[in-house]
Design a protein around this motif. Structure first.
Motif, mmCIF file in Angstrom:
data_model
loop_
_atom_site.group_PDB
_atom_site.id
_atom_site.type_symbol
_atom_site.label_atom_id
_atom_site.label_comp_id
_atom_site.label_asym_id
_atom_site.label_seq_id
_atom_site.Cartn_x
_atom_site.Cartn_y
_atom_site.Cartn_z
ATOM 1 N N ALA A 1 -10.256 13.388 59.671
ATOM 2 C CA ALA A 1 -11.710 13.580 59.669
ATOM 3 C C ALA A 1 -12.061 14.727 58.742
ATOM 4 C CB ALA A 1 -12.230 13.846 61.081
ATOM 5 N N ALA B 1 -15.390 8.001 67.629
ATOM 6 C CA ALA B 1 -14.120 8.689 67.855
ATOM 7 C C ALA B 1 -13.867 8.888 69.343
ATOM 8 C CB ALA B 1 -14.126 10.036 67.137
ATOM 9 N N LEU C 1 -12.478 9.629 58.978
ATOM 10 C CA LEU C 1 -13.809 9.643 59.578
ATOM 11 C C LEU C 1 -14.652 10.717 58.884
ATOM 12 C CD1 LEU C 1 -12.776 9.367 63.335
ATOM 13 C CD2 LEU C 1 -13.315 7.513 61.730
ATOM 14 N N LEU D 1 -18.195 10.829 59.158
ATOM 15 C CA LEU D 1 -19.378 10.215 59.763
ATOM 16 C C LEU D 1 -20.614 11.099 59.724
ATOM 17 C CD1 LEU D 1 -17.440 8.750 62.805
ATOM 18 C CD2 LEU D 1 -18.413 7.446 60.914
#
Length: 400
Positions: free
Chosen positions: A271, A245, A103, A105
């Protein structure tokens, strides 16, 4: 092993490149919401907004690179759900399966509430390329611009607007600019820099709302004053992207919570970058910088392939305002002493942060030698005596 990366910014590109560089032969897919390939964000509020950098130079990797590396890039694709049991991510185009998920993001800009006029045309944020393209036509010389927020993004936007010939007022609700990220001494140097370029700075002043019908025309301050505002730029910080998440049941704590190796509460999900928090010096932190996006992403790539290495960040940051460059090494959180050092030139000098006897950070404005020396000292764990740092007759190289 197929690896899926959600988010298509600096961290995603660094992670994908590292995986291939380490010899990973499995599938790599990068999924991003924007219709463009991954690009640099720092120049958006500086060189690109000023017209000093072309759009193609923003791209982190050319189209040929993705093909050569055998990496699938899915742009204009929004991830809607992480199915941890089935190890797949549902998107608005198709479901994508994974063996390992990363992740990256990023974060989203904080916005003014709609009931304060936060939806009026003429109001802008700075985060994505589309934000800059919307803003550019409004930055007309002679117009009155109000910048809301005295952090680095707001200050950089104020500098660009001023260089483009707008009349600029910057409003900060906290007692001073840079209150969350820098000392009063550093803030003082930056304040003087902006005032020298004609920016009006209002500190300790809140915003009551925006006024206008077809577009914003005025900003109403908490004290009753109103400011003419043909353009309003909001730079009040960012919020880590955690919704996906959190909906998937991952632990959230100041971002997506990771262990020291970048692993989330799901052992198959990792992440990195602005969205991720990690343990450091006994506390949990999250860093918003290009340097962290690169370094943490590369560490996650290593660990996805079994390296089992802990993350030890070497933080560095920078901010370009007018023709001045502020360079920052280390993290100043928890400092209990500040030492200033003069430098040659106008709007130049450095601020050195200590926690006890330990040097933990340096801010250097138009003083690259102080930055480089401070960075080397911090990374080596060395702390010169503050009295020597403050003495301008002590050569910087002697501090090493």
């Amino acid at each position: 092993m197929d690896i899926l990366i959600l988010g298509a910014g600096q961290a995603a590109v660094s992670l994908a490149a590292r995986l291939r560089g380490l010899g990973h032969q499995g599938g790599i897919t990068v999924v991003g919401e924007e219709p463009l390939p991954p690009y640099q964000r720092p120049p958006l509020s500086k060189a690109y907004l000023l017209g000093e950098m072309s759009r193609d130079r923003l791209e982190l990797r050319g189209a040929d690179w993705w093909q050569e590396q055998g990496i699938t890039l899915m742009t204009a694709t929004r991830a809607t759900r992480i199915d941890r049991d089935a190890k797949k991510v549902e998107t608005d185009r198709a479901a994508v399966k994974y063996d390992r998920l990363a992740l990256t993001l990023g974060a989203a800009p904080r916005r003014l509430p709609a009931d304060t006029g936060g939806a009026l045309p003429g109001l802008h944020s700075i985060r994505a390329l589309a934000d800059i393209e919307r803003m550019r036509p409004d930055l007309v010389p002679g117009r009155a611009a109000v910048v809301i927020g005295g952090g680095y993004i707001g200050l950089e936007a104020a500098a660009v607007a001023r260089k483009l010939g707008l009349a600029v007022t910057l409003v900060e609700s906290a007692p001073r600019i840079l209150g969350r990220v820098a000392s009063a001494e550093t803030a003082g140097m930056i304040r003087d820099l902006h005032r020298a370029h004609g920016v009006r700075i209002l500190e300790g002043v809140g915003i009551d709302g925006l006024e206008g019908t077809s577009r914003v025309t005025r900003v109403r301050l908490a004290g009753g004053e109103t400011l003419t505002a043909e353009v309003v730029i909001v730079g009040i910080g960012i919020t880590p992207e955690t919704a996906l998440a959190q909906a998937a049941g991952l632990r959230i704590e100041n971002g997506i919570a990771c262990d020291a190796q970048g692993r989330t509460s799901d052992p198959h999900i990792w992440a990195a970058g602005d969205c991720a928090s990690f343990p450091h010096d006994g506390v949990r932190i999250r860093l918003e910088s290009v340097g962290n996006a690169i370094d943490m992403a590369e560490l996650v790539a290593d660990n996805m392939l079994g390296a089992e290495k802990d993350y030890h960040p070497k933080p560095w940051f920078w901010s370009d305002q007018y023709d001045a460059k502020l360079q920052i090494a280390g993290l100043n959180a928890g400092h209990d002493r500040v030492v200033t050092r003069a430098a040659d030139g106008t709007h130049a000098g450095s601020v050195w942060y200590y926690r006890g006897d330990r040097l933990i950070a340096v801010d250097a404005l138009n003083d690259p030698r102080a930055y480089m020396v401070g960075k080397r000292l911090i990374e080596a764990g060395k702390s010169p005596e503050p009295v020597r740092v403050a003495d301008p007759t002590t050569p910087l190289k002697d501090l090493l």
